[in-house]
Design an enzyme around this catalytic site. Structure first.
Site, short mmCIF file in Angstrom:
data_model
loop_
_atom_site.label_atom_id
_atom_site.label_comp_id
_atom_site.label_asym_id
_atom_site.label_seq_id
_atom_site.Cartn_x
_atom_site.Cartn_y
_atom_site.Cartn_z
N SER A 364 -36.64 -71.24 -72.68
CA SER A 364 -36.83 -69.92 -73.42
C SER A 364 -36.45 -70.18 -75.00
CB SER A 364 -36.16 -68.75 -72.80
OG SER A 364 -36.53 -67.54 -73.47
N ASP A 422 -46.01 -66.36 -67.33
CA ASP A 422 -44.90 -66.53 -67.95
C ASP A 422 -45.38 -65.79 -69.48
OD1 ASP A 422 -42.68 -66.58 -69.25
OD2 ASP A 422 -42.13 -68.27 -68.73
N HIS A 468 -40.50 -66.10 -65.52
CA HIS A 468 -39.69 -66.60 -66.67
C HIS A 468 -38.54 -67.26 -66.26
CE1 HIS A 468 -39.06 -67.69 -70.65
NE2 HIS A 468 -37.98 -66.89 -70.62
#
Length: 542
Positions: A364, A422, A468
């Site tokens: 991320s 995602d 995610h």
């Protein structure tokens, strides 16, 4: 059918096989009888027809398979399936229950993307069917192995020294991603577990200043050498702070990762080089979330102006928030940029003369910062070794000029692992842009695309948070073979953490089976137990 009938059928088949072997006149190979554990075997179907039962449904075969599997493994038998009038009543009850299940919208993409289709029924929405929760007998048997005490360890590591440069990105991972190379899969899972260790280290003691000293890495060949901190240029206003809010959640500087180096000479020999790993976690604190929203493109370097670029060339630019977290220094800590560069130079000097590599890995937000780290290493350290960036669910970072700058360096190779659906991998830069304009965000490097729908244990309608989640990423990588191919049947990563972190997105049969085997999906991730299955016991924030 009964288990005794299956055993009797097997014994009779064994006698016939023995007679065929004893006959000297027969030259053809003996016919192998199908196992009584196979719910599709002819012996089981014949026994079911002899007992006067109707054509067995696929779920009956699964139940029979589970019962036989439990008998072989010494597990307590499951409750027998009701028959006659009881079965009819149970069927009506199941049909009534299916009408009460959560609705699933297959045509309203926005509601599904936001995971709101469960709360906002719309015309055209269908109820979740039994197929959404269906598991094949092979999947159930595989899960039994991954949850039992004798869960298989990961396969022995092969020597990758002769091909380490290709596995590290030289050539852009051509021919290694689809189908996925087995050695590359192992390397990706190891680096992913390094990021999991960073999440666990922060969440277990968020106020510690030298967190890497007590950090337990899943691969003991590596030793952490320095903690890394990221500082936000934004501060939380006084009115936004709540009395019971933890201080670390709103403070500007926070521990974000670590640098580690491979110190095992045996592992160095196996890999063909000594690897330096720079590991960065994703967004957790409020200032970090605020920086993520600052998506304006700004010059990569403060001193870089139009006069310093080539005539007609576009300036490399990156997101303002990512650059702020990378370059800002705190009151008591240096900037992430300064700490990383100093540690890389120190380790390069310590191991001068050896074959080195640098791997920058993040999830991320960490994936975005990893690109900034790699760019600065290639720009400011002329004799730096080959740098690979492994990004799990990372967002876009900069414009086309920044992507070209990474490519032109000749030292940086970027691999992005993307789970279909995602949303983080699609931002920033989703707003419409002018045609023929390059002033917009672009992804860098090669892409390995995976999909939650290919998992045998995750529901096909999982929400954005599950798509995610880092543990979901690692689970899917472990099972990925090639695009369009089924989930790898011999995937060996334990599913315990996936059950504990994604229980609501795991098929009900898996959750039920886990409880029967003594695993509580509602319990927090257990360090000791997860390590027993060959995985680091760390949890991602999702």
């Amino acid at each position: 059918m009964s288990i005794a009938a299956a055993v009797t059928g097997t014994a009779t088949a064994a006698v016939h096989v023995a007679q065929r072997h004893a006959s000297p006149a027969r030259t053809t190979a003996p016919r192998r009888e199908q196992s009584p554990l196979n719910p599709n075997s002819q012996a089981l179907r014949a026994a079911g027809q002899a007992s006067g039962s109707s054509a067995a449904a696929p779920t009956d075969g699964v139940r029979t398979h589970i019962a036989n599997l439990d008998r072989v493994l010494g597990k307590p038998p499951t409750v027998p399936r009701p028959t006659g009038s009881h079965a009819h009543a149970a069927s009506k009850e199941a049909q009534a229950g299916s009408r009460d299940q959560e609705p699933l919208n297959v045509r309203h993409g926005l509601l599904n993307a936001l995971n709101l289709s469960f709360f906002v029924p719309m015309p055209g929405m269908r109820a979740r069917t039994a197929a959404d929760e269906h598991m094949s007998p092979r999947s159930l048997m595989h899960m039994q192995q991954l949850l039992s005490a004798d869960s298989p360890r990961a396969s022995p590591r092969s020597t990758i020294g002769p091909r380490w440069r290709a596995l590290h990105g030289e050539g852009g991972w051509a021919g290694l991603l689809d189908p996925l190379d087995s050695d590359l899969r192992r390397e990706l899972l190891r680096y992913g577990d390094f990021v999991q260790a960073a999440y666990q280290a922060f969440q277990s003691l968020p106020t510690a200043s030298a967190r890497h000293r007590g950090l337990m890495l899943p691969d003991r060949s590596y030793r952490p050498t320095r903690s890394l901190f990221a500082t936000s240029a934004l501060s939380m206003p006084t009115w936004a702070r709540r009395p019971n809010t933890p201080e670390w959640l709103t403070q500007q500087s926070n521990w974000i990762g670590y640098v580690a180096v491979c110190e095992s000479e045996r592992e160095v020999q196996r890999m063909g080089r000594r690897d330096i790993a720079i590991v960065l976690r994703g967004t957790i604190t409020c200032p970090e979330w605020a920086e993520n929203l600052r998506a304006t493109l700004v010059p990569l370097d403060d001193g870089e102006t139009a006069s310093t670029t080539h005539a007609g060339a576009e300036q490399p630019k990156v997101a303002r928030g990512f650059r702020s977290l990378y370059k800002t220094a705190g009151e008591k800590v240096r900037s992430l940029s300064e700490d990383v560069m100093d540690e890389v130079r120190r380790l390069m000097e310590k191991y001068k003369g050896e074959e080195l590599s640098i791997t920058v890995v993040g999830h991320s937000l960490g994936g975005a910062l990893a690109l900034l780290v790699a760019d600065e290493i290639a720009t400011t350290i002329p004799d730096a070794p080959q740098v690979a960036v492994v990004s799990f669910g990372g967002p876009k970072v900069g414009n086309a000029a920044f992507v070209e700058k990474l490519k032109a360096s000749g030292k940086v190779n970027v691999l992005r692992i993307v789970n279909a659906g995602d949303m983080v991998t699609k931002v920033p830069g989703v707003a419409p842009r002018l045609p023929l304009s390059r002033e917009h965000y672009q992804h860098a490097g090669a892409e390995l695309r995976i999909d939650s729908k290919n998992s045998p244990c995750l529901r096909p309608d999982v929400g954005p948070a599950s798509r995610h989640d880092l543990e979901a990423y690692l689970h899917l990588i472990d099972g990925f073979t090639a695009t369009g191919s089924p989930f790898r049947y011999d995937a060996r990563r334990s599913v315990i953490r996936l059950l504990q972190l994604q229980r609501g997105n795991v098929k009900k049969e898996y959750v039920k089976r886990a409880r029967e085997l003594g695993v509580d999906p509602a319990a927090p991730a257990d360090v000791g137990r997860s390590m027993a299955y060959g995985n680091c016991a760390v949890a991602s924030p999702s």
